[in-house]
Design an enzyme around this catalytic site. Sequence first.
Site, PDB file in Angstrom:
ATOM      1  CG  PHE A   1      28.568  67.311  37.351  1.00 43.91           C
ATOM      2  CD1 PHE A   1      28.410  67.205  38.718  1.00 43.91           C
ATOM      3  CD2 PHE A   1      29.737  66.826  36.773  1.00 43.91           C
ATOM      4  CE1 PHE A   1      29.393  66.626  39.507  1.00 43.91           C
ATOM      5  CE2 PHE A   1      30.730  66.253  37.547  1.00 43.91           C
ATOM      6  CZ  PHE A   1      30.562  66.149  38.920  1.00 43.91           C
TER       7      PHE A   1
ATOM      8  CB  THR B   1      43.344  60.257  51.088  1.00 40.69           C
ATOM      9  OG1 THR B   1      42.609  61.457  50.761  1.00 40.69           O
ATOM     10  CG2 THR B   1      44.613  60.623  51.842  1.00 40.69           C
TER      11      THR B   1
ATOM     12  CG  HIS C   1      38.860  64.141  50.652  1.00 39.31           C
ATOM     13  ND1 HIS C   1      37.927  64.308  51.653  1.00 39.31           N
ATOM     14  CD2 HIS C   1      38.902  65.312  49.974  1.00 39.31           C
ATOM     15  CE1 HIS C   1      37.433  65.533  51.588  1.00 39.31           C
ATOM     16  NE2 HIS C   1      38.006  66.164  50.574  1.00 39.31           N
TER      17      HIS C   1
END
Length: 162
Positions: free
Chosen positions: A122, A95, A97
Site C-alpha cells: 500500500f 465531501t 468521497h
Amino acid sequence: MSSSLKNLSDFSHIEVGNAANLKFAIVVSQWNAQITGALLKGAYKGLLDHGATEENIELIEVPGSYELISGSDIALRKRDIDAVITLGCVIQGETRHFDFICMAVANGLANVGIQHNKPVIFGVLTTDNLEQAIDRSGGKHGNKGEEAAITAIQMALIGKKY
C-alpha cells in the site's frame, strides 16, 4: 506530530535484502500525477538500488487510486510476479468521497493480496492537502514510493523463504 521534522525514508538501520532475482509490478494511479510520478521515481530507485533489474519491473498505469485494486489483480494473474507495489494519492476534499475511496482501496488491495497469496504493498498517500502529499513524495518526509519498494523487497523475500 512526531514526523514533522523527520525524513521517514531512512533504511540505514535495516537489512533490506537483494532484489536481483525478484519480479515486481508497480501499479500507479494517473490521478494526481505530480505526486504519483514522484512516488514512481522513488519506487524505481528503491528497487534498483537493491539489485532489481529494469526487465523485472512491470509498470501498469491506471486512471485513479480506486483502479489500483483491479490493476493489482491483473498484475498478479501473471504467476511470476513476486510482489505488487501500488502507488496513488488521495487528497481530502470537501465531501466524504475521500473516506469512501481510501477505505475501499485499502480493503480492496488487502483482499487482492490475500486472494493471490502475494504481497500487495500500500503505497497510497491519504493526505489532508497537497503540501502533505509533496512532503511525502520526495519532500521533507522522504518518499513513500521508495518505502513501498523496500517493503515489497522484504515481503517478496519472506514469501520466497516460507
